[in-house]
Design a protein around this motif. Structure first.
Motif, PDB file in Angstrom:
ATOM      1  N   ALA A 105       0.821  -1.208   0.000  1.00 24.88           N
ATOM      2  CA  ALA A 105       0.000   0.000   0.000  1.00 24.88           C
ATOM      3  C   ALA A 105       0.852   1.254   0.000  1.00 24.88           C
ATOM      4  CB  ALA A 105      -0.940  -0.018   1.214  1.00 24.88           C
ATOM      5  N   ALA A 106       1.805   1.345  -0.872  1.00 31.30           N
ATOM      6  CA  ALA A 106       2.738   2.476  -0.910  1.00 31.30           C
ATOM      7  C   ALA A 106       2.088   3.749  -1.442  1.00 31.30           C
ATOM      8  CB  ALA A 106       3.958   2.125  -1.744  1.00 31.30           C
ATOM      9  N   GLU A 107       0.977   3.652  -2.195  1.00 34.08           N
ATOM     10  CA  GLU A 107       0.356   4.843  -2.751  1.00 34.08           C
ATOM     11  C   GLU A 107      -0.103   5.801  -1.659  1.00 34.08           C
ATOM     12  OE1 GLU A 107      -1.370   1.701  -3.523  1.00 34.08           O
ATOM     13  OE2 GLU A 107       0.248   1.338  -4.941  1.00 34.08           O
ATOM     14  N   ASP A 108      -0.604   5.266  -0.563  1.00 32.49           N
ATOM     15  CA  ASP A 108      -1.099   6.089   0.535  1.00 32.49           C
ATOM     16  C   ASP A 108      -0.052   6.295   1.619  1.00 32.49           C
ATOM     17  OD1 ASP A 108      -3.519   6.100  -0.795  1.00 32.49           O
ATOM     18  OD2 ASP A 108      -4.249   4.338   0.278  1.00 32.49           O
ATOM     19  N   ASP A 109       1.144   5.869   1.362  1.00 34.98           N
ATOM     20  CA  ASP A 109       2.212   5.912   2.356  1.00 34.98           C
ATOM     21  C   ASP A 109       2.798   7.308   2.462  1.00 34.98           C
ATOM     22  OD1 ASP A 109       4.123   5.204   4.178  1.00 34.98           O
ATOM     23  OD2 ASP A 109       4.808   3.465   3.057  1.00 34.98           O
ATOM     24  N   GLU A 110       2.870   7.824   3.677  1.00 36.40           N
ATOM     25  CA  GLU A 110       3.413   9.160   3.896  1.00 36.40           C
ATOM     26  C   GLU A 110       4.846   9.108   4.405  1.00 36.40           C
ATOM     27  OE1 GLU A 110       0.764  11.386   6.334  1.00 36.40           O
ATOM     28  OE2 GLU A 110      -0.947  11.008   5.040  1.00 36.40           O
ATOM     29  N   ARG A 111       5.444   7.920   4.433  1.00 38.34           N
ATOM     30  CA  ARG A 111       6.821   7.795   4.893  1.00 38.34           C
ATOM     31  C   ARG A 111       7.772   8.389   3.860  1.00 38.34           C
ATOM     32  NH1 ARG A 111       7.165   1.566   6.197  1.00 38.34           N
ATOM     33  NH2 ARG A 111       5.952   1.554   4.295  1.00 38.34           N
ATOM     34  N   ALA A 112       8.992   8.652   4.302  1.00 40.99           N
ATOM     35  CA  ALA A 112      10.023   9.170   3.404  1.00 40.99           C
ATOM     36  C   ALA A 112      10.273   8.165   2.280  1.00 40.99           C
ATOM     37  CB  ALA A 112      11.303   9.419   4.184  1.00 40.99           C
ATOM     38  N   PRO A 113      10.642   8.632   1.079  1.00 36.79           N
ATOM     39  CA  PRO A 113      10.837   7.721  -0.060  1.00 36.79           C
ATOM     40  C   PRO A 113      11.809   6.583   0.218  1.00 36.79           C
ATOM     41  CG  PRO A 113      10.914   9.984  -0.793  1.00 36.79           C
ATOM     42  CD  PRO A 113      10.852  10.013   0.711  1.00 36.79           C
ATOM     43  N   GLN A 114      12.862   6.827   0.988  1.00 38.71           N
ATOM     44  CA  GLN A 114      13.843   5.766   1.233  1.00 38.71           C
ATOM     45  C   GLN A 114      13.308   4.675   2.163  1.00 38.71           C
ATOM     46  OE1 GLN A 114      14.164   8.922   2.167  1.00 38.71           O
ATOM     47  NE2 GLN A 114      14.983   9.092   4.207  1.00 38.71           N
ATOM     48  N   THR A 115      12.147   4.901   2.778  1.00 39.18           N
ATOM     49  CA  THR A 115      11.555   3.869   3.631  1.00 39.18           C
ATOM     50  C   THR A 115      10.383   3.172   2.948  1.00 39.18           C
ATOM     51  OG1 THR A 115      10.085   5.427   4.741  1.00 39.18           O
ATOM     52  CG2 THR A 115      12.244   5.060   5.739  1.00 39.18           C
ATOM     53  N   GLN A 116      10.059   3.573   1.727  1.00 36.16           N
ATOM     54  CA  GLN A 116       8.989   2.928   0.974  1.00 36.16           C
ATOM     55  C   GLN A 116       9.608   1.822   0.128  1.00 36.16           C
ATOM     56  OE1 GLN A 116       6.881   5.866  -1.237  1.00 36.16           O
ATOM     57  NE2 GLN A 116       6.281   7.010   0.561  1.00 36.16           N
ATOM     58  N   PHE A 117       9.330   0.592   0.499  1.00 40.64           N
ATOM     59  CA  PHE A 117       9.939  -0.555  -0.177  1.00 40.64           C
ATOM     60  C   PHE A 117       8.965  -1.086  -1.214  1.00 40.64           C
ATOM     61  CE2 PHE A 117      12.601  -4.594   0.715  1.00 40.64           C
ATOM     62  CZ  PHE A 117      13.569  -4.169  -0.168  1.00 40.64           C
ATOM     63  N   VAL A 118       8.703  -0.277  -2.238  1.00 44.56           N
ATOM     64  CA  VAL A 118       7.755  -0.642  -3.289  1.00 44.56           C
ATOM     65  C   VAL A 118       8.367  -1.729  -4.166  1.00 44.56           C
ATOM     66  CG1 VAL A 118       6.582   1.584  -3.284  1.00 44.56           C
ATOM     67  CG2 VAL A 118       8.564   1.248  -4.756  1.00 44.56           C
ATOM     68  N   ALA A 119       7.549  -2.334  -5.003  1.00 41.39           N
ATOM     69  CA  ALA A 119       7.975  -3.490  -5.816  1.00 41.39           C
ATOM     70  C   ALA A 119       9.225  -3.195  -6.631  1.00 41.39           C
ATOM     71  CB  ALA A 119       6.841  -3.931  -6.725  1.00 41.39           C
ATOM     72  N   GLU A 120       9.283  -2.024  -7.268  1.00 43.17           N
ATOM     73  CA  GLU A 120      10.443  -1.697  -8.099  1.00 43.17           C
ATOM     74  C   GLU A 120      11.718  -1.665  -7.266  1.00 43.17           C
ATOM     75  OE1 GLU A 120       7.647   0.269  -7.985  1.00 43.17           O
ATOM     76  OE2 GLU A 120       6.766  -0.444  -9.863  1.00 43.17           O
ATOM     77  N   ARG A 121      11.624  -1.125  -6.061  1.00 42.91           N
ATOM     78  CA  ARG A 121      12.805  -1.063  -5.193  1.00 42.91           C
ATOM     79  C   ARG A 121      13.155  -2.438  -4.643  1.00 42.91           C
ATOM     80  NH1 ARG A 121      12.098   4.686  -2.148  1.00 42.91           N
ATOM     81  NH2 ARG A 121      12.652   5.927  -3.965  1.00 42.91           N
ATOM     82  N   GLN A 122      12.149  -3.268  -4.395  1.00 40.55           N
ATOM     83  CA  GLN A 122      12.428  -4.624  -3.927  1.00 40.55           C
ATOM     84  C   GLN A 122      13.195  -5.398  -4.988  1.00 40.55           C
ATOM     85  OE1 GLN A 122       9.011  -6.727  -2.364  1.00 40.55           O
ATOM     86  NE2 GLN A 122       8.141  -4.822  -1.603  1.00 40.55           N
ATOM     87  N   VAL A 123      12.760  -5.283  -6.230  1.00 42.27           N
ATOM     88  CA  VAL A 123      13.437  -5.986  -7.329  1.00 42.27           C
ATOM     89  C   VAL A 123      14.850  -5.442  -7.496  1.00 42.27           C
ATOM     90  CG1 VAL A 123      13.416  -6.368  -9.821  1.00 42.27           C
ATOM     91  CG2 VAL A 123      11.308  -6.602  -8.509  1.00 42.27           C
ATOM     92  N   ALA A 124      14.985  -4.107  -7.492  1.00 43.40           N
ATOM     93  CA  ALA A 124      16.309  -3.497  -7.638  1.00 43.40           C
ATOM     94  C   ALA A 124      17.227  -3.927  -6.503  1.00 43.40           C
ATOM     95  CB  ALA A 124      16.185  -1.972  -7.672  1.00 43.40           C
ATOM     96  N   PHE A 125      16.687  -3.978  -5.279  1.00 49.53           N
ATOM     97  CA  PHE A 125      17.479  -4.391  -4.128  1.00 49.53           C
ATOM     98  C   PHE A 125      17.948  -5.838  -4.275  1.00 49.53           C
ATOM     99  CE2 PHE A 125      17.468  -6.745  -0.108  1.00 49.53           C
ATOM    100  CZ  PHE A 125      18.564  -6.158   0.506  1.00 49.53           C
ATOM    101  N   LEU A 126      17.038  -6.748  -4.623  1.00 51.72           N
ATOM    102  CA  LEU A 126      17.399  -8.160  -4.734  1.00 51.72           C
ATOM    103  C   LEU A 126      18.392  -8.409  -5.861  1.00 51.72           C
ATOM    104  CD1 LEU A 126      13.930  -9.771  -4.016  1.00 51.72           C
ATOM    105  CD2 LEU A 126      15.929  -9.695  -2.504  1.00 51.72           C
ATOM    106  N   GLU A 127      18.234  -7.696  -6.974  1.00 50.42           N
ATOM    107  CA  GLU A 127      19.192  -7.845  -8.072  1.00 50.42           C
ATOM    108  C   GLU A 127      20.568  -7.328  -7.656  1.00 50.42           C
ATOM    109  OE1 GLU A 127      17.239  -5.879 -11.325  1.00 50.42           O
ATOM    110  OE2 GLU A 127      16.212  -7.719 -11.928  1.00 50.42           O
ATOM    111  N   ALA A 128      20.589  -6.179  -6.967  1.00 55.55           N
ATOM    112  CA  ALA A 128      21.867  -5.627  -6.500  1.00 55.55           C
ATOM    113  C   ALA A 128      22.476  -6.517  -5.430  1.00 55.55           C
ATOM    114  CB  ALA A 128      21.663  -4.207  -5.972  1.00 55.55           C
ATOM    115  N   LEU A 129      21.653  -7.106  -4.575  1.00 58.42           N
ATOM    116  CA  LEU A 129      22.152  -7.993  -3.524  1.00 58.42           C
ATOM    117  C   LEU A 129      22.819  -9.227  -4.134  1.00 58.42           C
ATOM    118  CD1 LEU A 129      22.343  -8.507  -0.463  1.00 58.42           C
ATOM    119  CD2 LEU A 129      20.136  -9.672  -0.626  1.00 58.42           C
ATOM    120  N   ALA A 130      22.260  -9.724  -5.213  1.00 52.79           N
ATOM    121  CA  ALA A 130      22.850 -10.881  -5.884  1.00 52.79           C
ATOM    122  C   ALA A 130      24.235 -10.556  -6.432  1.00 52.79           C
ATOM    123  CB  ALA A 130      21.940 -11.351  -7.017  1.00 52.79           C
ATOM    124  N   VAL A 131      24.441  -9.306  -6.815  1.00 52.57           N
ATOM    125  CA  VAL A 131      25.723  -8.892  -7.379  1.00 52.57           C
ATOM    126  C   VAL A 131      26.710  -8.484  -6.288  1.00 52.57           C
ATOM    127  CG1 VAL A 131      26.857  -7.173  -8.848  1.00 52.57           C
ATOM    128  CG2 VAL A 131      24.685  -8.180  -9.558  1.00 52.57           C
TER     129      VAL A 131
END
Length: 75
Positions: free
Chosen positions: A23-49
């Motif tokens: 539910a990130a659309e209604d999230d008022e947290r700072a952007p770096q604390t919003q773990f939306v799908a795109e960031r989850q994928v980017a994180f996991l791909e970077a973690l693999a590397v």
């Protein structure tokens, strides 16, 4: 994006997202604390590397605390 994967190649890994993170659309947290799908994928791909949570979080533009919090809440 994983540098080892050619552009346009669909991801083959299954990403399981925690319900609270969807539910990130209604999230008022700072952007770096919003773990939306795109960031989850980017994180996991970077973690693999990088094999570094802090390094992967930095590449995905999310705080490392958010990554650890998500891991604790997905069990």
């Amino acid at each position: 994006m994983n540098p080892c994967t050619p552009p346009g190649t669909p991801a083959t890994n299954v990403i399981v997202r925690h319900a609270d993170l969807l539910a990130a659309e209604d999230d008022e947290r700072a952007p770096q604390t919003q773990f939306v799908a795109e960031r989850q994928v980017a994180f996991l791909e970077a973690l693999a590397v990088t094999v570094s949570v802090r390094g992967a979080a930095r590449r995905a533009r999310v705080s490392h605390q958010t990554c650890y919090r998500a891991r604790r809440h997905t069990d």
